[in-house]
Design a protein around this motif. Sequence first.
Motif, PDB file in Angstrom:
ATOM      1  N   ALA A   1       0.855  -1.191   0.000  1.00 27.18           N
ATOM      2  CA  ALA A   1       0.000   0.000   0.000  1.00 27.18           C
ATOM      3  C   ALA A   1       0.892   1.241   0.000  1.00 27.18           C
ATOM      4  CB  ALA A   1      -0.923  -0.005   1.209  1.00 27.18           C
ATOM      5  N   GLU A   2       0.512   2.239  -0.785  1.00 31.67           N
ATOM      6  CA  GLU A   2       1.346   3.426  -0.931  1.00 31.67           C
ATOM      7  C   GLU A   2       0.464   4.663  -0.948  1.00 31.67           C
ATOM      8  OE1 GLU A   2       4.611   5.309  -4.081  1.00 31.67           O
ATOM      9  OE2 GLU A   2       3.828   3.257  -4.346  1.00 31.67           O
ATOM     10  N   ALA A   3       0.896   5.720  -0.300  1.00 33.71           N
ATOM     11  CA  ALA A   3       0.190   7.009  -0.289  1.00 33.71           C
ATOM     12  C   ALA A   3       1.150   8.106  -0.730  1.00 33.71           C
ATOM     13  CB  ALA A   3      -0.358   7.315   1.098  1.00 33.71           C
ATOM     14  N   GLU A   4       0.679   8.980  -1.650  1.00 39.00           N
ATOM     15  CA  GLU A   4       1.499  10.066  -2.180  1.00 39.00           C
ATOM     16  C   GLU A   4       0.745  11.388  -2.014  1.00 39.00           C
ATOM     17  OE1 GLU A   4       2.613   9.296  -6.195  1.00 39.00           O
ATOM     18  OE2 GLU A   4       3.511   7.349  -5.746  1.00 39.00           O
ATOM     19  N   ASN A   5       1.518  12.474  -2.067  1.00 35.28           N
ATOM     20  CA  ASN A   5       0.968  13.823  -2.034  1.00 35.28           C
ATOM     21  C   ASN A   5       0.130  14.090  -0.786  1.00 35.28           C
ATOM     22  OD1 ASN A   5       2.131  14.088  -4.587  1.00 35.28           O
ATOM     23  ND2 ASN A   5       0.204  13.607  -5.647  1.00 35.28           N
ATOM     24  N   ILE A   6       0.685  13.735   0.353  1.00 36.81           N
ATOM     25  CA  ILE A   6      -0.011  14.008   1.607  1.00 36.81           C
ATOM     26  C   ILE A   6       0.907  14.815   2.518  1.00 36.81           C
ATOM     27  CG2 ILE A   6      -1.452  11.947   1.490  1.00 36.81           C
ATOM     28  CD1 ILE A   6       0.441  10.609   3.422  1.00 36.81           C
ATOM     29  N   GLY A   7       0.270  15.680   3.350  1.00 39.53           N
ATOM     30  CA  GLY A   7       1.025  16.428   4.344  1.00 39.53           C
ATOM     31  C   GLY A   7       1.970  17.443   3.759  1.00 39.53           C
ATOM     32  N   GLY A   8       1.677  17.966   2.535  1.00 33.87           N
ATOM     33  CA  GLY A   8       2.555  18.954   1.930  1.00 33.87           C
ATOM     34  C   GLY A   8       2.095  20.382   2.245  1.00 33.87           C
ATOM     35  N   THR A   9       2.355  21.273   1.319  1.00 34.48           N
ATOM     36  CA  THR A   9       1.970  22.685   1.494  1.00 34.48           C
ATOM     37  C   THR A   9       0.973  23.091   0.428  1.00 34.48           C
ATOM     38  OG1 THR A   9       3.824  23.428   0.147  1.00 34.48           O
ATOM     39  CG2 THR A   9       4.210  23.244   2.524  1.00 34.48           C
TER      40      THR A   9
ATOM     41  N   GLY B   1      10.358  -9.180 -12.187  1.00 29.12           N
ATOM     42  CA  GLY B   1       9.409  -8.755 -11.172  1.00 29.12           C
ATOM     43  C   GLY B   1       8.181  -8.123 -11.804  1.00 29.12           C
ATOM     44  N   TRP B   2       7.034  -8.330 -11.225  1.00 31.80           N
ATOM     45  CA  TRP B   2       5.797  -7.743 -11.751  1.00 31.80           C
ATOM     46  C   TRP B   2       4.957  -7.230 -10.600  1.00 31.80           C
ATOM     47  CZ3 TRP B   2       1.298  -9.718  -9.847  1.00 31.80           C
ATOM     48  CH2 TRP B   2       1.361 -11.027  -9.299  1.00 31.80           C
ATOM     49  N   SER B   3       4.110  -6.287 -10.929  1.00 32.13           N
ATOM     50  CA  SER B   3       3.179  -5.750  -9.940  1.00 32.13           C
ATOM     51  C   SER B   3       1.930  -5.254 -10.655  1.00 32.13           C
ATOM     52  CB  SER B   3       3.821  -4.605  -9.139  1.00 32.13           C
ATOM     53  OG  SER B   3       4.116  -3.511  -9.991  1.00 32.13           O
ATOM     54  N   VAL B   4       0.783  -5.412 -10.048  1.00 32.26           N
ATOM     55  CA  VAL B   4      -0.502  -4.904 -10.540  1.00 32.26           C
ATOM     56  C   VAL B   4      -1.249  -4.346  -9.340  1.00 32.26           C
ATOM     57  CG1 VAL B   4      -0.652  -6.492 -12.505  1.00 32.26           C
ATOM     58  CG2 VAL B   4      -1.603  -7.165 -10.300  1.00 32.26           C
ATOM     59  N   GLY B   5      -2.020  -3.280  -9.602  1.00 33.24           N
ATOM     60  CA  GLY B   5      -2.765  -2.706  -8.499  1.00 33.24           C
ATOM     61  C   GLY B   5      -3.760  -1.671  -8.961  1.00 33.24           C
ATOM     62  N   ILE B   6      -4.278  -0.940  -8.013  1.00 34.93           N
ATOM     63  CA  ILE B   6      -5.270   0.082  -8.289  1.00 34.93           C
ATOM     64  C   ILE B   6      -4.880   1.348  -7.534  1.00 34.93           C
ATOM     65  CG2 ILE B   6      -6.784  -0.672  -6.382  1.00 34.93           C
ATOM     66  CD1 ILE B   6      -9.168   0.093  -8.193  1.00 34.93           C
ATOM     67  N   ARG B   7      -5.083   2.516  -8.215  1.00 29.39           N
ATOM     68  CA  ARG B   7      -4.709   3.790  -7.617  1.00 29.39           C
ATOM     69  C   ARG B   7      -5.950   4.690  -7.547  1.00 29.39           C
ATOM     70  NH1 ARG B   7       0.514   6.464  -9.932  1.00 29.39           N
ATOM     71  NH2 ARG B   7       1.343   4.760  -8.685  1.00 29.39           N
ATOM     72  N   GLN B   8      -6.090   5.359  -6.420  1.00 32.84           N
ATOM     73  CA  GLN B   8      -7.237   6.236  -6.176  1.00 32.84           C
ATOM     74  C   GLN B   8      -6.744   7.668  -5.996  1.00 32.84           C
ATOM     75  OE1 GLN B   8      -8.557   7.887  -3.273  1.00 32.84           O
ATOM     76  NE2 GLN B   8     -10.555   8.346  -4.224  1.00 32.84           N
ATOM     77  N   TYR B   9      -7.359   8.608  -6.783  1.00 26.47           N
ATOM     78  CA  TYR B   9      -6.977  10.014  -6.768  1.00 26.47           C
ATOM     79  C   TYR B   9      -8.016  10.781  -5.956  1.00 26.47           C
ATOM     80  CZ  TYR B   9      -4.002   8.677 -10.695  1.00 26.47           C
ATOM     81  OH  TYR B   9      -3.086   8.058 -11.508  1.00 26.47           O
TER      82      TYR B   9
ATOM     83  N   THR C   1      -2.371   3.943  -3.546  1.00 27.55           N
ATOM     84  CA  THR C   1      -2.157   2.802  -4.459  1.00 27.55           C
ATOM     85  C   THR C   1      -2.126   1.516  -3.649  1.00 27.55           C
ATOM     86  OG1 THR C   1      -0.860   4.202  -5.951  1.00 27.55           O
ATOM     87  CG2 THR C   1      -0.681   1.795  -6.221  1.00 27.55           C
ATOM     88  N   LEU C   2      -2.906   0.533  -4.070  1.00 31.26           N
ATOM     89  CA  LEU C   2      -2.905  -0.809  -3.472  1.00 31.26           C
ATOM     90  C   LEU C   2      -2.503  -1.788  -4.567  1.00 31.26           C
ATOM     91  CD1 LEU C   2      -3.557  -2.453  -0.906  1.00 31.26           C
ATOM     92  CD2 LEU C   2      -5.866  -2.814  -1.858  1.00 31.26           C
ATOM     93  N   ALA C   3      -1.412  -2.546  -4.341  1.00 28.15           N
ATOM     94  CA  ALA C   3      -0.863  -3.375  -5.428  1.00 28.15           C
ATOM     95  C   ALA C   3      -0.434  -4.742  -4.922  1.00 28.15           C
ATOM     96  CB  ALA C   3       0.327  -2.669  -6.073  1.00 28.15           C
ATOM     97  N   LEU C   4      -0.421  -5.713  -5.851  1.00 27.02           N
ATOM     98  CA  LEU C   4       0.137  -7.052  -5.639  1.00 27.02           C
ATOM     99  C   LEU C   4       1.389  -7.172  -6.489  1.00 27.02           C
ATOM    100  CD1 LEU C   4      -3.111  -9.253  -5.849  1.00 27.02           C
ATOM    101  CD2 LEU C   4      -1.933  -8.466  -3.783  1.00 27.02           C
ATOM    102  N   SER C   5       2.424  -7.800  -5.928  1.00 26.94           N
ATOM    103  CA  SER C   5       3.679  -7.935  -6.676  1.00 26.94           C
ATOM    104  C   SER C   5       4.330  -9.279  -6.367  1.00 26.94           C
ATOM    105  CB  SER C   5       4.644  -6.796  -6.329  1.00 26.94           C
ATOM    106  OG  SER C   5       4.984  -6.836  -4.948  1.00 26.94           O
ATOM    107  N   SER C   6       5.124  -9.743  -7.324  1.00 23.49           N
ATOM    108  CA  SER C   6       5.886 -10.986  -7.154  1.00 23.49           C
ATOM    109  C   SER C   6       6.951 -11.026  -8.244  1.00 23.49           C
ATOM    110  CB  SER C   6       4.950 -12.197  -7.238  1.00 23.49           C
ATOM    111  OG  SER C   6       5.676 -13.391  -6.970  1.00 23.49           O
ATOM    112  N   VAL C   7       7.530 -12.193  -8.441  1.00 25.65           N
ATOM    113  CA  VAL C   7       8.537 -12.363  -9.489  1.00 25.65           C
ATOM    114  C   VAL C   7       8.198 -13.595 -10.312  1.00 25.65           C
ATOM    115  CG1 VAL C   7      10.371 -11.243  -8.168  1.00 25.65           C
ATOM    116  CG2 VAL C   7      10.057 -13.715  -8.006  1.00 25.65           C
ATOM    117  N   ILE C   8       8.635 -13.580 -11.546  1.00 30.37           N
ATOM    118  CA  ILE C   8       8.521 -14.730 -12.434  1.00 30.37           C
ATOM    119  C   ILE C   8       9.904 -15.378 -12.499  1.00 30.37           C
ATOM    120  CG2 ILE C   8       7.980 -15.528 -14.751  1.00 30.37           C
ATOM    121  CD1 ILE C   8       6.202 -13.061 -15.067  1.00 30.37           C
TER     122      ILE C   8
END
Length: 447
Positions: free
Chosen positions: A89-97, A290-298, A109-116
Amino acid sequence: MYQTICGAQTRYIDGYRSSILTFLCCLFAALLALPANAAERSDTAMTLGSAIKLALSENPDLQVYRLRETGLQGLVQNASLAPPIDLSAEAENIGGTDDYSGFDSAEFTLALSSVIELGDKREARVAAVEAQRQVIAGERQTRALDLMGEVTRRYVEVVATQARLDLAVNARSLAQEVVQSVEHRARAGAAPEAEPLRARANLAQAELVVSEGQNRLRAARLSLSVLWGDMEPGFVRVAGNLDNLGNVGDFDALYQRAIQNPAIEFFASEERLREAEFQLATSQSNTDIGWSVGIRQYQETNDTAFVAGLSIPLVGAKRNTGALQSARAARDEVSMRRESALLNLRASLFDAYQQRRLGIETANSLRSDVIPLLQRALQQTQAAYENGRYSYQEWAAAQQELLSAEYALIAAASAALQSGATIEQLTSEPLLPSLEPGSSNIEQESD
């Protein structure tokens, strides 16, 4: 008087002869035919088959291999697992000015990741662990064979110690009867007074020999029983004798059997392990994707979108060069150590073969030539003593010569069987003609 001495001498000779009996080294075939608990912890005679079964089932060294096998089964399970899938889980653009203060412009962003895995890494991992299991099985076979050989050698020592003690007891009985006879002659004036003193001194020495033999037997029994973890022997005597020693056999034939020994076959298992480890190291040269898939919310627009990504390490194969070099060297080293082991095996087998041949030749010569002559000489010396032509000292010397020859026979027969046990250990096959060829307790035990 003469008949009394002759009777004592006859009992002396018969007692000695009954002490030198056949040791039936039932190392393989008889082992499978005996019940596991036969004479194992009772006061009856322990058999070699029972002793070996106890050692194989309860020796702590062999129990370790069962634990190792359990541990390797767990490693197989882990090695066969696919790469894990991670949740992030990742959060961006928070607590700025300004526009980015608080969470109004945040992106989550919520994502799943692994490797092939490429290069059949999973199969290589499983193959390496399976090869290690084969090595452990080979080690267990080798250790079980070593243990069986050690049980047999210590068993032979108990049998030989029993024979020596029986011989000493018979000698003491004879010495007691000789004291009575010599004292009777001295009272009749047919022998000097010093002769009863010598006879009583000889009896005292015979008592000491019996006491020493009892102590040695207790030590030999304990040395055998500790192989299955008993600090106090649960048996009084062991079954067996020291007469049928078999033939020496052909050295070249024995060596051809010895190179099939699990200790030599172990190198083949280790070579397979090193090859599997080399293949595993080779597979590591293939980089994983390595691969990752997920969903991002704006938050700002209240929109969502899918995200996906790939990652490929750069120059991954070059980073594995050292591991490949190490695995290749370990694989090539095995063949060199196998050649050295074969040379040492041949030397050990030849030494045991020579010792066995010497023991058989010595025992046969003592049994068929030396002892019969000494028995006749003792009878004639005894007769001459009764007729007043020989002194007691000459009669005692003839007795001691026969006694020494009987002890030498026990030592030679024991040495031949001890060497035979070593040859059986090196060849992993029965040696004496009383054994049924072709049976292998090592294979049965490892199953």
